[in-house]
Design a protein around this motif. Structure first.
Motif, PDB file in Angstrom:
ATOM      1  N   THR A 309       6.034  -3.515 -48.984  1.00 22.58           N
ATOM      2  CA  THR A 309       6.472  -2.236 -49.069  1.00 22.58           C
ATOM      3  C   THR A 309       7.944  -2.196 -50.052  1.00 22.58           C
ATOM      4  O   THR A 309       8.338  -3.083 -50.413  1.00 22.58           O
ATOM      5  N   THR A 310       8.589  -1.033 -50.030  1.00 21.59           N
ATOM      6  CA  THR A 310       9.722  -0.960 -51.002  1.00 21.59           C
ATOM      7  C   THR A 310      10.976  -1.558 -50.414  1.00 21.59           C
ATOM      8  O   THR A 310      11.852  -1.990 -50.965  1.00 21.59           O
ATOM      9  N   GLN A 311      10.798  -1.938 -49.014  1.00 20.62           N
ATOM     10  CA  GLN A 311      11.930  -2.100 -48.223  1.00 20.62           C
ATOM     11  C   GLN A 311      11.768  -3.681 -47.855  1.00 20.62           C
ATOM     12  O   GLN A 311      12.754  -4.637 -48.138  1.00 20.62           O
ATOM     13  N   SER A 312      10.576  -4.281 -47.917  1.00 19.93           N
ATOM     14  CA  SER A 312      10.485  -5.792 -47.327  1.00 19.93           C
ATOM     15  C   SER A 312       8.713  -6.089 -47.703  1.00 19.93           C
ATOM     16  O   SER A 312       8.028  -5.417 -47.937  1.00 19.93           O
ATOM     17  N   VAL A 313       8.739  -7.354 -47.780  1.00 19.70           N
ATOM     18  CA  VAL A 313       7.456  -7.997 -47.770  1.00 19.70           C
ATOM     19  C   VAL A 313       7.157  -8.707 -46.416  1.00 19.70           C
ATOM     20  O   VAL A 313       8.081  -9.801 -45.985  1.00 19.70           O
ATOM     21  N   HIS A 314       6.221  -8.480 -45.404  1.00 20.82           N
ATOM     22  CA  HIS A 314       6.152  -8.744 -43.905  1.00 20.82           C
ATOM     23  C   HIS A 314       4.988  -8.728 -43.556  1.00 20.82           C
ATOM     24  O   HIS A 314       3.915  -8.621 -44.216  1.00 20.82           O
ATOM     25  N   ILE A 315       4.900  -9.484 -42.401  1.00 22.01           N
ATOM     26  CA  ILE A 315       3.483  -9.815 -41.609  1.00 22.01           C
ATOM     27  C   ILE A 315       3.956  -9.143 -40.338  1.00 22.01           C
ATOM     28  O   ILE A 315       4.851  -9.079 -39.819  1.00 22.01           O
ATOM     29  N   VAL A 316       2.751  -8.785 -39.764  1.00 22.89           N
ATOM     30  CA  VAL A 316       2.843  -8.008 -38.363  1.00 22.89           C
ATOM     31  C   VAL A 316       2.439  -8.979 -37.314  1.00 22.89           C
ATOM     32  O   VAL A 316       1.193  -9.467 -37.284  1.00 22.89           O
ATOM     33  N   LYS A 317       3.372  -9.652 -36.701  1.00 19.04           N
ATOM     34  CA  LYS A 317       2.942 -10.289 -35.437  1.00 19.04           C
ATOM     35  C   LYS A 317       2.859  -9.922 -34.354  1.00 19.04           C
ATOM     36  O   LYS A 317       3.214  -8.776 -34.019  1.00 19.04           O
ATOM     37  N   VAL A 318       1.735 -10.520 -33.478  1.00 17.24           N
ATOM     38  CA  VAL A 318       1.593  -9.905 -32.210  1.00 17.24           C
ATOM     39  C   VAL A 318       2.231 -10.629 -31.177  1.00 17.24           C
ATOM     40  O   VAL A 318       1.978 -11.804 -30.768  1.00 17.24           O
ATOM     41  N   GLU A 319       3.110 -10.080 -30.291  1.00 18.16           N
ATOM     42  CA  GLU A 319       3.898 -10.615 -29.590  1.00 18.16           C
ATOM     43  C   GLU A 319       4.422  -9.988 -28.337  1.00 18.16           C
ATOM     44  O   GLU A 319       4.777  -8.832 -28.368  1.00 18.16           O
ATOM     45  N   ASN A 320       3.737 -10.174 -27.032  1.00 16.76           N
ATOM     46  CA  ASN A 320       3.843  -9.640 -25.917  1.00 16.76           C
ATOM     47  C   ASN A 320       3.100  -8.396 -25.998  1.00 16.76           C
ATOM     48  O   ASN A 320       3.529  -7.162 -25.534  1.00 16.76           O
ATOM     49  N   GLY A 321       1.894  -8.018 -26.598  1.00 20.35           N
ATOM     50  CA  GLY A 321       1.206  -6.832 -26.868  1.00 20.35           C
ATOM     51  C   GLY A 321       1.734  -5.733 -27.773  1.00 20.35           C
ATOM     52  O   GLY A 321       1.385  -4.626 -27.696  1.00 20.35           O
ATOM     53  N   LYS A 322       2.889  -6.235 -28.491  1.00 21.77           N
ATOM     54  CA  LYS A 322       3.510  -5.345 -29.294  1.00 21.77           C
ATOM     55  C   LYS A 322       3.722  -5.923 -30.856  1.00 21.77           C
ATOM     56  O   LYS A 322       3.752  -7.017 -30.902  1.00 21.77           O
ATOM     57  N   ALA A 323       3.906  -5.126 -31.707  1.00 26.52           N
ATOM     58  CA  ALA A 323       3.864  -5.391 -33.335  1.00 26.52           C
ATOM     59  C   ALA A 323       5.288  -5.742 -33.568  1.00 26.52           C
ATOM     60  O   ALA A 323       6.373  -5.002 -33.126  1.00 26.52           O
ATOM     61  N   VAL A 324       5.422  -7.001 -34.061  1.00 26.87           N
ATOM     62  CA  VAL A 324       6.934  -7.632 -34.677  1.00 26.87           C
ATOM     63  C   VAL A 324       6.745  -7.769 -35.884  1.00 26.87           C
ATOM     64  O   VAL A 324       5.845  -8.681 -36.571  1.00 26.87           O
ATOM     65  N   TRP A 325       7.550  -7.075 -36.867  1.00 29.94           N
ATOM     66  CA  TRP A 325       7.685  -7.343 -38.214  1.00 29.94           C
ATOM     67  C   TRP A 325       8.285  -8.762 -38.515  1.00 29.94           C
ATOM     68  O   TRP A 325       9.507  -9.093 -38.000  1.00 29.94           O
ATOM     69  N   VAL A 326       7.709  -9.669 -39.358  1.00 33.09           N
ATOM     70  CA  VAL A 326       8.266 -10.943 -39.680  1.00 33.09           C
ATOM     71  C   VAL A 326       8.362 -10.916 -41.313  1.00 33.09           C
ATOM     72  O   VAL A 326       7.383 -10.731 -41.966  1.00 33.09           O
ATOM     73  N   ASN A 327       9.571 -10.894 -41.943  1.00 32.09           N
ATOM     74  CA  ASN A 327       9.766 -11.086 -43.392  1.00 32.09           C
ATOM     75  C   ASN A 327       9.255 -12.400 -43.737  1.00 32.09           C
ATOM     76  O   ASN A 327       9.536 -13.439 -43.152  1.00 32.09           O
ATOM     77  N   VAL A 328       8.612 -12.312 -45.102  1.00 32.18           N
ATOM     78  CA  VAL A 328       8.054 -13.640 -45.484  1.00 32.18           C
ATOM     79  C   VAL A 328       8.162 -13.612 -46.897  1.00 32.18           C
ATOM     80  O   VAL A 328       8.465 -12.517 -47.698  1.00 32.18           O
ATOM     81  N   GLN A 329       8.042 -14.485 -47.541  1.00 28.88           N
ATOM     82  CA  GLN A 329       7.760 -14.917 -48.957  1.00 28.88           C
ATOM     83  C   GLN A 329       6.603 -15.595 -49.355  1.00 28.88           C
ATOM     84  O   GLN A 329       6.236 -16.349 -48.651  1.00 28.88           O
ATOM     85  N   GLN A 330       5.888 -14.965 -50.330  1.00 29.60           N
ATOM     86  CA  GLN A 330       4.566 -15.353 -50.659  1.00 29.60           C
ATOM     87  C   GLN A 330       4.740 -16.462 -51.428  1.00 29.60           C
ATOM     88  O   GLN A 330       5.391 -16.565 -52.401  1.00 29.60           O
TER      89      GLN A 330
END
Length: 375
Positions: A309-330
């Motif tokens: 996205t324009t704000q970040s590069v991230h992965i959607v992690k599943v934690e406790n049944g909810k979506a958590v954004w984790v910023n990563v570098q490719q």
């Protein structure tokens, strides 16, 4: 009465339309409410390993040795013995030139040499006689002997100078022959018999011949900064050329520049290529396949799991049944997998195919691991 009845019918129709409109809005609101939950989707497990891939970079085949041959003295081409495509050996005669003034200079230098040689021989003989006679006391004064010795030394110096001048002219005459400095192929000939030639810029703008090696070539490639860490001395690479489809050639890294080009931000890498069958030609453009093998294991995820996205590069992690954004570098990509670096660990569960619609803390519905039945 008729008008009143018509008014009643129109009022009833309008009320019905309003009721229908209100009734249809209830499912729509329910849908909007349900859309805040990510429906059943596939998830993947972050794994750790070494990702092997290749990168294709254009390169160029250059002759291992190349030289432009100019005439060393101003002269005229007398005879040419080779042409374009001629294979020559080291020391082979390629052309002879003619320079009448050099012949005149050689004759004059030879005459001066003989003259000074005769003078030196005479003065030496005179000194030797005086020296022998002086052995009898009172016959030759020491002063006369010293004068004779000085005359001999002076004549010897002039004789040596005349000899050096003569040798210089002889060397210039040898320059009227052009010989191959190494074994190779004549790839260019820019003169014809009778042409006036000379050193570069003093008679000839173009060389008489261009000589290149073909049995050994130099493969040159500029490796971008991002991939320089994967190229080392003696690394084996493969390459192809357009003129020989289906054939793959190999070479080993021989020389590394050790610095980046300031304009290209790339490192010059050279490989020696044996070309005994002479299939490859200098100047060919190659497609070089450089293997990119990681030295250490890294985190690997499906390529579709990465959201840009324009704000970040991230992965959607599943934690406790909810979506958590984790910023990563490719990192590097290989097939449908990509290296990532960030606040992840092996074994984490992530959405296999993520989009920016999966917002932070959004509940996730039923999930299944890619390639497995539903949980």
């Amino acid at each position: 009465m008729r008008n009143k009845s018509l008014y009643t019918i129109m009022l009833s129709a309008t009320a019905g339309m309003l009721l229908q409109s209100c009734g249809s809005s209830l499912p729509e609101n329910k849908f909007l409410k349900d859309s805040t939950v990510i429906a059943a989707t596939e998830v993947s497990i972050v794994k750790k390993g070494r990702l092997a891939s290749t990168v294709d970079i254009p390169g160029e085949l250059q002759p291992f040795q190349q030289v432009d041959l100019y005439a060393k003295v101003n002269s005229y081409v007398k005879q040419l013995y080779v042409d374009v495509g001629s294979e020559v050996k080291q020391g082979q005669l390629l052309a002879t030139m003619d320079a009448p003034e050099i012949n005149s200079q050689l004759s004059a230098a030879q005459s001066r040499l003989k003259s000074f040689e005769a003078i030196y021989i005479a003065s030496k003989a005179n000194y030797d006689r005086l020296l022998e006679t002086s052995k009898t006391p009172g016959t030759i004064s020491p002063n006369d002997l010293d004068i004779a010795l000085s005359k001999q030394n002076s004549d010897k110096a002039q004789y040596d100078a005349a000899k050096a001048a003569y040798n210089e002219v002889v060397n210039n005459k040898d320059y009227l022959q052009i010989r191959a400095p190494f074994t190779g192929v004549i790839t260019a000939r820019n003169v014809s018999q009778g042409a006036y030639v000379g050193p570069s810029g003093k008679g000839s703008d173009l060389p008489m011949f261009t000589l290149q090696t073909r049995q050994k070539l130099r493969l040159v490639v500029y490796v971008p900064e991002a991939y320089t860490g994967y190229v080392e001395h003696h690394s084996e690479i493969s390459f192809t050329v357009q003129s020989l489809p289906g054939e793959k050639f190999t070479a080993h890294v021989t020389r590394l520049a050790g610095a980046l080009d300031e304009k290209l931000r790339s490192e010059r890498v050279e490989m020696d290529v044996l070309n005994n069958d002479k299939k490859l030609l200098p100047g060919m453009v190659t497609n070089i396949h450089i293997p990119l093998t990681a030295n250490d294991s890294t985190l690997i995820v499906p390529s579709g799991a990465i959201v840009n996205t324009t704000q970040s590069v991230h992965i959607v992690k599943v934690e406790n049944g909810k979506a958590v954004w984790v910023n990563v570098q490719q990192g590097r990509e290989a097939g449908d997998e990509t290296e990532v670096y960030g606040n992840l660990k092996a074994g984490d569960t992530i959405l296999t195919t993520a989009t920016d619609e999966a917002r932070e803390d959004m509940p996730i519905g039923n999930t299944k691991v890619s390639g497995s039945p539903n949980k």
